[in-house]
Design an enzyme around this catalytic site. Structure first.
Site, PDB file in Angstrom:
ATOM      1  CB  CYS A 137      40.373  31.061  44.582  1.00 21.81           C
ATOM      2  SG  CYS A 137      39.105  29.873  44.924  1.00 21.81           S
ATOM      3  CG  ASP A 138      41.697  32.726  41.257  1.00 23.81           C
ATOM      4  OD1 ASP A 138      42.639  32.299  41.941  1.00 23.81           O
ATOM      5  OD2 ASP A 138      41.038  32.003  40.489  1.00 23.81           O
ATOM      6  CB  CYS A 157      37.051  30.429  42.859  1.00 25.70           C
ATOM      7  SG  CYS A 157      37.229  30.494  44.646  1.00 25.70           S
TER       8      CYS A 157
END
Ligand code: NDP
Length: 312
Positions: free
Chosen positions: A137-138, A134
């Site tokens: 997300c990261d 992701c």
């Protein structure tokens, strides 16, 4: 057999948020947590894009908080998995992993989606310390670093473009000699000076002390000019597709060509009355915690209306 008003299947942001709303509406919902309590977010580290946490929050802590919030309003959270569904019967019937059965007048399917991985043991080894599925997300943790994205579809191109705004360099590792992504996405990738596409390339492993420091790659595997080499990278992002967890319901619900549950317009209605879908299992486009939570809210409001109108 136990008969309940509302069964919520899944415990990501969609399932728990549905639990909060349904609990407050007095429906005494039962939430089945499934294989991954807390959902996909629990495999990431920190969440920085969920409103309300100016300093960011540990993903597991956040999910635990949302869980507690659902419990506070009476959600009955159980660590079960649905092994069989029967939407022909009314109330709807569900068989659980312990062999028990539950009948429910209404159901919210919030079973999520699972990112696909290549199946390398190194992906497990470095999960959360260099391996991610992701970018939204990261990606932030790879500012000014070098990352690789695997895949040649729209998701891979989108993730590579997103990461190019943060990282110093992005390699796109594509197994075929072409991209499968739409023309517009391809153009974005090819025109981006920070992205380098490695066609006809497969990943055989990752290396690094305590975190990812590089990938073992092979170019034109099995061909006369096959070439093996190591590519130094700090992050390895998988973007080879997601699989929505919709198999159990395929017999009754309309699924798109990738298995996502199709809902009616902007509502979580599935076309089978009293059955709603929320979160990633019904969302091929956004797949964010906040959009899943919103969908869970909508589904619970719909379920409450349905239960009230039918006098269940
Ligand atoms: P896709 O299935 O379209 O693409 C998956 C990619 O991963 C392909 O390039 C595929 O390679 C590659 N891949 C699969 N397995 C492996 C493997 N084991 N090793 C190496 N590479 C592998 O998935 P997406 O998630 O990209 O997209 C899903 C759907 O969502 C699509 O319909 C897409 O158009 C849509 N989408 C649309 C967006 C938009 O319009 N903004 C954004 C994101 C998704 P190969 O080509 O060789 O099969």
């Amino acid at each position: 057999m136990e008969t309940i008003k509302l069964l919520i299947i899944g415990s990501g942001p969609a399932g728990y948020t549905a639990g909060i709303y349904a609990g407050r509406a007095g429906l005494n919902p039962v939430i089945l947590e499934g294989l991954q309590p807390g959902g996909q977010l629990t495999i990431t580290t920190e969440v920085e894009n969920f409103p309300g946490y100016p300093e960011g929050v540990d993903a597991n802590e956040m999910m635990d908080d949302i869980r507690k919030q659902a419990e506070r309003f009476g959600a009955d959270i159980r660590s079960n998995i649905v092994t069989k569904a029967d939407l022909d019967q009314r109330p709807y019937r569900f068989t659980l992993d312990d062999g028990s059965e539950v009948a429910a007048h209404s159901v919210i399917i919030a079973t999520g989606a699972s990112a696909k991985f290549l199946g390398l043991s190194d992906e497990e080894k470095y999960r959360g310390v260099g391996v991610s599925a992701c970018a939204t997300c990261d990606g932030f943790f790879y500012r000014k670093k070098v990352v690789a994205v695997v895949g040649g579809g729209d998701t891979a191109c989108e993730e590579a473009s997103y990461l190019s705004g943060l990282a110093e360099k992005v390699y796109l590792i594509v197994r075929k000699p072409f991209l499968r992504a739409s023309k517009a996405m391809q153009d974005r990738v090819f025109e981006n000076p920070k992205i380098e596409v490695l066609f006809e390339t497969n990943t055989e492993g990752l290396y690094g002390e305590g975190g990812v420091e590089g990938a073992h790659l092979v170019h034109r595997r099995g061909e006369a000019d096959e070439r093996r080499y190591d590519l130094p990278i700090d992050g390895f992002f998988l973007a080879i597709g997601h699989k929505p967890n919709s198999d159990l319901f395929a017999k009754w619900l309309k699924l798109d060509e990738n298995g996502y549950i199709m809902t009616e317009g902007a509502t979580p209605r599935t076309g089978v009355e009293g059955v709603f879908a929320a979160g990633d299992v019904a969302d091929p486009l956004y797949r964010q915690a906040i959009t899943a939570a919103a969908a869970g809210c909508k589904a619970a409001i719909e379920a409450q209306r349905y239960i009230q109108e039918n006098g269940f």
